[in-house]
Design a protein around this motif. Structure first.
Motif, mmCIF file in Angstrom:
data_model
loop_
_atom_site.group_PDB
_atom_site.id
_atom_site.type_symbol
_atom_site.label_atom_id
_atom_site.label_comp_id
_atom_site.label_asym_id
_atom_site.label_seq_id
_atom_site.Cartn_x
_atom_site.Cartn_y
_atom_site.Cartn_z
ATOM 1 N N ASP A 110 -0.290 -47.711 34.291
ATOM 2 C CA ASP A 110 0.340 -48.891 34.875
ATOM 3 C C ASP A 110 0.631 -49.910 33.775
ATOM 4 N N ILE A 111 1.843 -50.453 33.778
ATOM 5 C CA ILE A 111 2.296 -51.317 32.685
ATOM 6 C C ILE A 111 1.360 -52.505 32.470
ATOM 7 N N ALA A 112 1.074 -53.239 33.529
ATOM 8 C CA ALA A 112 0.273 -54.458 33.397
ATOM 9 C C ALA A 112 -1.193 -54.261 33.740
ATOM 10 N N THR A 129 -11.823 -60.661 25.155
ATOM 11 C CA THR A 129 -10.721 -59.916 25.754
ATOM 12 C C THR A 129 -9.806 -59.367 24.655
ATOM 13 N N VAL A 130 -8.907 -58.467 25.048
ATOM 14 C CA VAL A 130 -8.111 -57.739 24.064
ATOM 15 C C VAL A 130 -6.788 -58.438 23.749
ATOM 16 N N ARG A 131 -6.296 -58.175 22.544
ATOM 17 C CA ARG A 131 -4.907 -58.429 22.217
ATOM 18 C C ARG A 131 -4.139 -57.181 22.634
ATOM 19 N N ILE A 132 -3.106 -57.351 23.431
ATOM 20 C CA ILE A 132 -2.452 -56.242 24.122
ATOM 21 C C ILE A 132 -1.128 -55.879 23.457
ATOM 22 N N ALA A 133 -0.978 -54.621 23.096
ATOM 23 C CA ALA A 133 0.294 -54.136 22.541
ATOM 24 C C ALA A 133 1.288 -53.938 23.676
ATOM 25 N N ILE A 134 2.461 -54.571 23.558
ATOM 26 C CA ILE A 134 3.474 -54.449 24.607
ATOM 27 C C ILE A 134 4.842 -54.246 23.971
ATOM 28 N N GLY A 135 5.586 -53.277 24.469
ATOM 29 C CA GLY A 135 6.899 -52.971 23.916
ATOM 30 C C GLY A 135 7.920 -54.050 24.214
ATOM 31 N N ASP A 136 8.800 -54.317 23.254
ATOM 32 C CA ASP A 136 9.804 -55.355 23.467
ATOM 33 C C ASP A 136 10.830 -54.970 24.530
ATOM 34 N N ASN A 137 10.835 -53.697 24.953
ATOM 35 C CA ASN A 137 11.717 -53.288 26.054
ATOM 36 C C ASN A 137 11.336 -53.955 27.369
ATOM 37 N N LEU A 138 10.089 -54.446 27.461
ATOM 38 C CA LEU A 138 9.623 -55.125 28.671
ATOM 39 C C LEU A 138 9.896 -56.622 28.640
ATOM 40 N N LEU A 139 10.442 -57.098 27.534
ATOM 41 C CA LEU A 139 10.542 -58.546 27.322
ATOM 42 C C LEU A 139 11.992 -59.023 27.303
ATOM 43 N N ARG A 140 12.818 -58.422 28.140
ATOM 44 C CA ARG A 140 14.232 -58.791 28.143
ATOM 45 C C ARG A 140 14.460 -60.190 28.708
ATOM 46 N N ARG A 141 13.546 -60.651 29.525
ATOM 47 C CA ARG A 141 13.654 -61.998 30.059
ATOM 48 C C ARG A 141 12.666 -62.876 29.292
ATOM 49 N N PRO A 142 13.125 -63.965 28.689
ATOM 50 C CA PRO A 142 12.270 -64.786 27.813
ATOM 51 C C PRO A 142 10.972 -65.248 28.466
ATOM 52 N N LEU A 147 4.906 -65.381 29.022
ATOM 53 C CA LEU A 147 3.710 -65.102 29.820
ATOM 54 C C LEU A 147 2.811 -64.077 29.143
ATOM 55 N N MET A 148 3.407 -63.022 28.629
ATOM 56 C CA MET A 148 2.631 -61.972 27.978
ATOM 57 C C MET A 148 1.936 -62.503 26.723
ATOM 58 N N LYS A 152 -2.374 -63.083 25.365
ATOM 59 C CA LYS A 152 -2.834 -62.366 24.173
ATOM 60 C C LYS A 152 -2.103 -61.043 23.928
ATOM 61 N N SER A 153 -0.844 -60.960 24.371
ATOM 62 C CA SER A 153 -0.057 -59.772 24.063
ATOM 63 C C SER A 153 0.648 -59.951 22.724
ATOM 64 N N PHE A 154 0.785 -58.847 21.995
ATOM 65 C CA PHE A 154 1.596 -58.856 20.776
ATOM 66 C C PHE A 154 2.688 -57.802 20.919
ATOM 67 N N ILE A 155 3.776 -58.006 20.201
ATOM 68 C CA ILE A 155 5.003 -57.265 20.465
ATOM 69 C C ILE A 155 5.147 -56.045 19.566
ATOM 70 N N VAL A 156 5.432 -54.914 20.194
ATOM 71 C CA VAL A 156 5.784 -53.687 19.488
ATOM 72 C C VAL A 156 7.306 -53.582 19.520
ATOM 73 N N LYS A 157 7.924 -53.576 18.338
ATOM 74 C CA LYS A 157 9.395 -53.601 18.268
ATOM 75 C C LYS A 157 9.974 -52.193 18.439
ATOM 76 N N ARG A 158 10.026 -51.762 19.678
ATOM 77 C CA ARG A 158 10.577 -50.441 19.968
ATOM 78 C C ARG A 158 12.096 -50.408 19.804
ATOM 79 N N SER A 159 12.722 -51.572 19.868
ATOM 80 C CA SER A 159 14.184 -51.620 19.799
ATOM 81 C C SER A 159 14.703 -51.556 18.363
ATOM 82 N N ALA A 160 13.786 -51.506 17.395
ATOM 83 C CA ALA A 160 14.215 -51.419 15.993
ATOM 84 C C ALA A 160 15.058 -50.164 15.782
#
Length: 367
Positions: A110-112, A129-142, A147-148, A152-160
């Motif tokens: 589950d994503i979240a 608590t954890v710092r959460i890896a989240i793909g930038d594909n989920l962050l299309r809306r600013p 919120l992420m 404590k989420s950090f961004i994984v640049k999958r769109s590179a």
């Protein structure tokens, strides 16, 4: 200079400003209204906008740190657990130490909710608590990104795109994870592969392990030693019922029949919503053992992570019921039979296979 400024979570001194921006973001307010008041008539939207903004301002005015924000999230988690689960069980959390940062490599359903349940277990046990890896594909809306990153989420640049850009993105990510664990002594959560295991098969992508090593490889640290420095703990998350099971099965069915599947623009956001509000039944989160013995190659590390995640997966009644049905037997679970009555016939096989696969994996690894 902050070398991680574009991917890291927000710091405490940024929280108030980000919250103020969120409260004044129409897209965010409209999403909340659509989420909470979907059945209200359209003519009430103007009034709801005013009331929701007022409530959010009141709720956020005292939040001035990430910890305060997550304390607020914990309250939402408690209500969600009461309404969508029958029980939540944590296993192995007593093995973790508060003075060490861990790299939690988790199966992904589950994503979240996967990192949310891990976080809640750590929170209940007075652990960071954890710092959460989240793909930038989920962050299309600013506002989703805001919120992420507040949580404590950090961004994984999958769109590179392009080799150079991808290697730079992976190198920065590897540096950030290593810095978080070794310098900040913070916990990290990351899925064992990109995307959810929609078919219920939990296997680690070797590319993830190779990315972990990039930072320490530059320092000429041997692979086995580098992995020990990250305090890697495999985590198994098991849901009795998957709120997005039918949608996952529909995607798998379409891929198998047409060869492709095209996501709608905000499909991932809808999956997040369903994962939060949908029925889950019993949830079990199992923390494995720190991998502190020599794994001399990415392949050896992958094998050990997979072994622990598969062996520690808590088999649910739904897994056994689906396995029975695939073998032509009675399910032995009346609740699962009732659940399947709402399943479209064309995806029934995919749904049964999805639920049965964790048990099939365990049988394979133990045979």
């Amino acid at each position: 200079m902050d070398q991680f400024h574009d991917i890291r979570p927000y710091n405490d001194d940024e929280v108030a400003g980000v919250l103020e921006t969120l409260v004044n973001t129409p897209d965010f307010i409209n999403t909340i209204i659509g989420f909470r008041f979907a059945k209200w008539p359209q003519w009430t939207r103007g009034l709801l906008t005013v009331l929701v903004k007022r409530a959010l301002k009141k709720e956020t005015q005292r939040i001035d740190s990430v910890k305060a924000f997550q304390s607020q999230v914990a309250g939402y988690m408690e209500r969600m657990i009461k309404t969508t689960t029958t029980a939540v069980e944590y296993r192995g959390v007593e093995k973790l130490s508060a003075d060490k940062g861990y790299l939690f490599i988790s199966n992904h359903r589950d994503i979240a909710m996967d990192p949310a349940f891990v976080n809640y277990g750590l929170y209940l046990n007075q652990l960071d608590t954890v710092r959460i890896a989240i793909g930038d594909n989920l962050l299309r809306r600013p506002f989703v990104s805001d919120l992420m990153r507040l949580n404590k989420s950090f961004i994984v640049k999958r769109s590179a795109t392009g080799i150079r850009e991808m290697m730079a993105a992976f190198g920065q990510l590897s540096d950030y994870i290593t810095h978080s664990i070794q310098v900040d002594r913070c916990n990290i959560w990351i899925a064992q592969k990109e995307g959810r295991a929609k078919d219920g098969v939990d296997l680690t992508d070797p590319a993830i392990i190779k990315m972990f090593y990039m930072s320490q490889k530059k320092q000429k640290i041997p692979f086995a030693e580098a992995m020990k420095n990250l305090h890697i703990v495999p985590v198994s998350i098991s849901y009795e019922y998957d709120p997005c099971a039918f949608e996952k099965a529909q995607e798998l069915h379409q891929k198998s029949t047409t060869g492709s599947y095209q996501k709608s623009e905000f499909e991932d956001i809808d999956s997040i919503r369903k994962g939060i509000v949908g029925r889950k039944g019993k949830v079990v989160v199992t923390f494995g053992d720190v991998i502190d013995h020599n794994c001399d190659s990415p392949e050896e590390m992958v094998a050990e992570v997979d072994r622990q995640i598969i062996n520690n997966y808590a088999i649910q009644s739904t897994n056994r019921a689906a396995h029975n049905l695939l073998q032509g037997k009675d399910s032995g679970d009346a609740a699962f039979d009732e659940y399947l009555r709402s399943c479209p016939e064309d995806i029934r096989q995919q749904v049964l296979t999805m639920y049965a696969n964790p048990l099939i994996q365990i049988e394979k690894i133990r045979s």
